[in-house]
Design an enzyme around this catalytic site. Structure first.
Site, PDB file in Angstrom:
ATOM      1  N   GLU A 303      -0.014   3.898   1.501  1.00 35.81           N
ATOM      2  CA  GLU A 303       1.305   4.308   1.011  1.00 35.81           C
ATOM      3  C   GLU A 303       1.379   4.085  -0.620  1.00 35.81           C
ATOM      4  O   GLU A 303       1.727   4.515  -1.333  1.00 35.81           O
ATOM      5  CB  GLU A 303       2.509   3.898   1.684  1.00 35.81           C
ATOM      6  N   HIS A 332     -18.070  -1.249  20.279  1.00 35.13           N
ATOM      7  CA  HIS A 332     -18.834  -0.234  21.145  1.00 35.13           C
ATOM      8  C   HIS A 332     -18.051   1.107  21.096  1.00 35.13           C
ATOM      9  O   HIS A 332     -17.728   1.932  22.180  1.00 35.13           O
ATOM     10  CB  HIS A 332     -18.309  -0.651  22.515  1.00 35.13           C
ATOM     11  N   LYS A 446      10.451  14.010   5.490  1.00 36.37           N
ATOM     12  CA  LYS A 446      11.697  13.724   5.672  1.00 36.37           C
ATOM     13  C   LYS A 446      12.736  14.781   5.583  1.00 36.37           C
ATOM     14  O   LYS A 446      13.588  14.941   6.602  1.00 36.37           O
ATOM     15  CB  LYS A 446      12.049  12.270   4.907  1.00 36.37           C
TER      16      LYS A 446
HETATM   17  O1  PA5 Z   1       6.980   0.956   2.764  1.00 37.22           O
HETATM   18  C1  PA5 Z   1       8.004   1.861   2.712  1.00 37.22           C
HETATM   19  O2  PA5 Z   1       8.723   1.873   1.615  1.00 37.22           O
HETATM   20  C2  PA5 Z   1       8.134   2.597   3.802  1.00 37.22           C
HETATM   21  O3  PA5 Z   1       7.250   2.466   4.598  1.00 37.22           O
HETATM   22  C3  PA5 Z   1       9.543   2.414   4.750  1.00 37.22           C
HETATM   23  O4  PA5 Z   1       9.402   0.881   4.864  1.00 37.22           O
HETATM   24  C4  PA5 Z   1       9.769   3.145   5.646  1.00 37.22           C
HETATM   25  O5  PA5 Z   1       9.991   4.392   5.351  1.00 37.22           O
HETATM   26  C5  PA5 Z   1      11.305   2.478   6.069  1.00 37.22           C
HETATM   27  O6  PA5 Z   1      12.301   2.790   5.442  1.00 37.22           O
HETATM   28  P1  PA5 Z   1      13.703   2.180   5.549  1.00 37.22           P
HETATM   29  O7  PA5 Z   1      13.441   0.778   5.340  1.00 37.22           O
HETATM   30  O8  PA5 Z   1      14.291   2.532   4.129  1.00 37.22           O
HETATM   31  O9  PA5 Z   1      14.211   2.540   6.783  1.00 37.22           O
END
Ligand code: PA5
Length: 479
Positions: A303, A332, A446
């Site tokens: 990310e 394996h 989303k």
């Molecule tokens: O690293 C990130 O920002 C994302 O993976 C969020 O943690 C994830 O989308 C969850 O978001 P939130 O904490 O707003 O529910």
């Protein structure tokens, strides 16, 4: 470097070991150092730059290990809940779950949830980071009769993450039905933004106790905040040592001398190989306890570093692909590909020098003298021999390998590791000239989910129509 600290070993990426075609030559190392010390025309001194960004408040995750309020708030709640919590349930996803899972599997015994003796009076931990009705339903069947002894920690920074919202709504209804509004208030603790968001409003309305997701700290950089600390402390993990380990590592990764800065070295090696077609980064712990840290790393890397736009809005379409593997299991399953498939990967092994315990294999059975070589050997020695053997085989195929050595797996070394890879991610983003702290590509999925689930408004209705026409199953292509 503290003698007891984790160490990075990188000789096995050098041309001396794997040859000039795949290894890094001395001259190339000099170029990498130049990227960091500012001699390169493309970038300024990167370590100074990251330290400057931190001083300017642009990387607040860097200061989490020094915050005293968050661990104090967490400990206060833990002591309030002591003796009345048998089950602790995290509802969250991505950065609001992966760190919690990683800390638990790294620092508590494998049979923790099952064996009362190994749990030593601490609650069982369940982390739900999905919306699978079969999985969640099975858990609900089990927990329904235990609600007054179960704490639900709903974690969402934004408060509007659909998966977490759906889980929470199911739990809320269950709690209201079974133990009423006071029960709901007592059993739910929310971890969310200090002032804004849906979860903050819900918490204020329902009277939930809350912990804070610090301002400016993205989910995947938040494990050392109350997001990760609360479930860890509830389950008996020494959060002070975890944070102390992160502080130890901070001293090392802010060091402006490239060769003494392990985060800079990790970033430089990854960047070097990405630019030469080795764009897959495999993290392979030889320790079952460390396997979920590799999962946590996978999200952090993907990310943070997978980005279409660079600085100045330049189209870059960049991103090393993180892969997790587990030694010896994946020898394996994956190693055939790793050795004979395309030479497009950099391998990061995690190796434990002293396992918290060891087991002898026992004598060779009489009809199998062939097993004599394995008789009365330590299992930990076998696992580490397998790591060395796999690394040797990969090097024989000119595949670059680095190793993070853990003197042992404990809260301090895990804290060091987390901080090391967070800062390595920041350095790699500086080299790629991208923003590590946003995730714009996650947004469309989303919004599409919101639209498909019937969010009101013309924009969402139009989007839902558009999605359906594009994704409707065309029978012509169904076999
Ligand atoms: O690293 C990130 O920002 C994302 O993976 C969020 O943690 C994830 O989308 C969850 O978001 P939130 O904490 O707003 O529910």
């Amino acid at each position: 470097m503290a003698e007891s600290g984790i160490r990075l070993y990188y000789k096995n990426v050098t041309a001396e070991v794997i040859g000039v075609e795949n290894g890094i030559t001395d001259a190339q190392f000099d170029d990498l150092v130049a990227e960091f010390d500012g001699r390169s025309s493309k970038t300024g001194p990167l370590i100074t730059e990251l330290n400057r960004q931190r001083a300017a408040g642009r990387t607040p995750y860097r200061d989490l290990p020094y915050n005293t309020e968050y661990p104090a708030d967490v400990k206060q709640l833990v002591s309030e809940l002591a003796g009345r919590c048998e089950n602790f349930v995290v509802l969250g996803i991505g950065g609001s779950a992966l760190g919690n899972i990683a800390l638990q599997t790294a620092l508590n015994p494998y049979m923790y949830n099952i064996d009362d003796a190994q749990r030593k009076g601490r609650p069982r931990l369940f982390v739900f980071d999905n919306v699978d009705p079969v999985q969640f339903g099975s858990f609900l069947d089990w927990v329904a009769g235990r609600l007054d002894r179960t704490i639900f920690n709903v974690i969402s920074k934004s408060g509007q993450t659909v998966e977490t919202a759906a889980q929470f709504m199911i739990i809320r209804r269950l709690l209201l039905d079974k133990i009423g509004s006071e029960g709901l208030r007592n059993q739910v603790i929310a971890t969310t933004d200090a002032t804004k968001g849906i979860l903050r409003s819900i918490s204020e309305d329902a009277g939930f106790r809350t912990l804070i997701v610090p301002e400016g700290v993205g989910g995947r950089f938040s494990v050392l905040s109350p997001v990760g600390l609360f479930s860890a402390a509830m389950c008996g993990i020494d959060i002070d040592s975890l944070l102390a380990g992160a502080k130890d590592m901070d001293k090392r990764v802010r060091c402006e001398e490239f060769s003494r800065n392990p985060a800079a070295v990790i970033a430089a090696i990854n960047w070097h190989y990405y630019n030469r077609g080795k764009n897959i980064s495999v993290m392979m712990p030889y320790s079952y306890a460390l396997r979920d840290l590799a999962d946590w790393y996978r999200q952090l890397w993907a990310e943070s570093l997978g980005k279409a736009k660079g600085h100045d809005d330049k189209q870059v379409d960049i991103g090393p692909t993180p892969v997790k593997a587990l030694g010896a299991t994946d020898q394996h399953s994956q190693v055939q590909l790793y050795r004979e498939g395309p030479n497009d990967k950099l391998f990061t092994f995690l190796q434990v020098e002293n396992f918290n315990r060891d087991l002898k294999t026992g004598p060779a059975p009489a009809p199998a003298p062939e097993l004599g070589y394995l008789a009365e050997k330590d299992m930990g020695v076998l696992l580490n021999s397998e790591k060395t053997a796999t690394e040797y085989a990969l090097l024989d195929s000119q595949r670059p390998c680095i190793t993070v050595f853990f003197p042992e797996v404990n809260a301090r070394t895990v804290g060091e590791f987390i901080y090391l890879f967070e800062v390595a991610t920041s350095f790699t983003a500086l080299l790629f000239r991208i923003n590590a702290y946003d995730q714009p590509a996650v947004e469309l999925g989303k919004e599409a989910t919101f639209a498909l689930m019937g969010k009101p408004g013309k924009k969402d209705r139009d989007l839902a129509r558009q999605i359906r026409s594009l994704t409707e199953v065309d029978k012509k292509f169904l076999v």
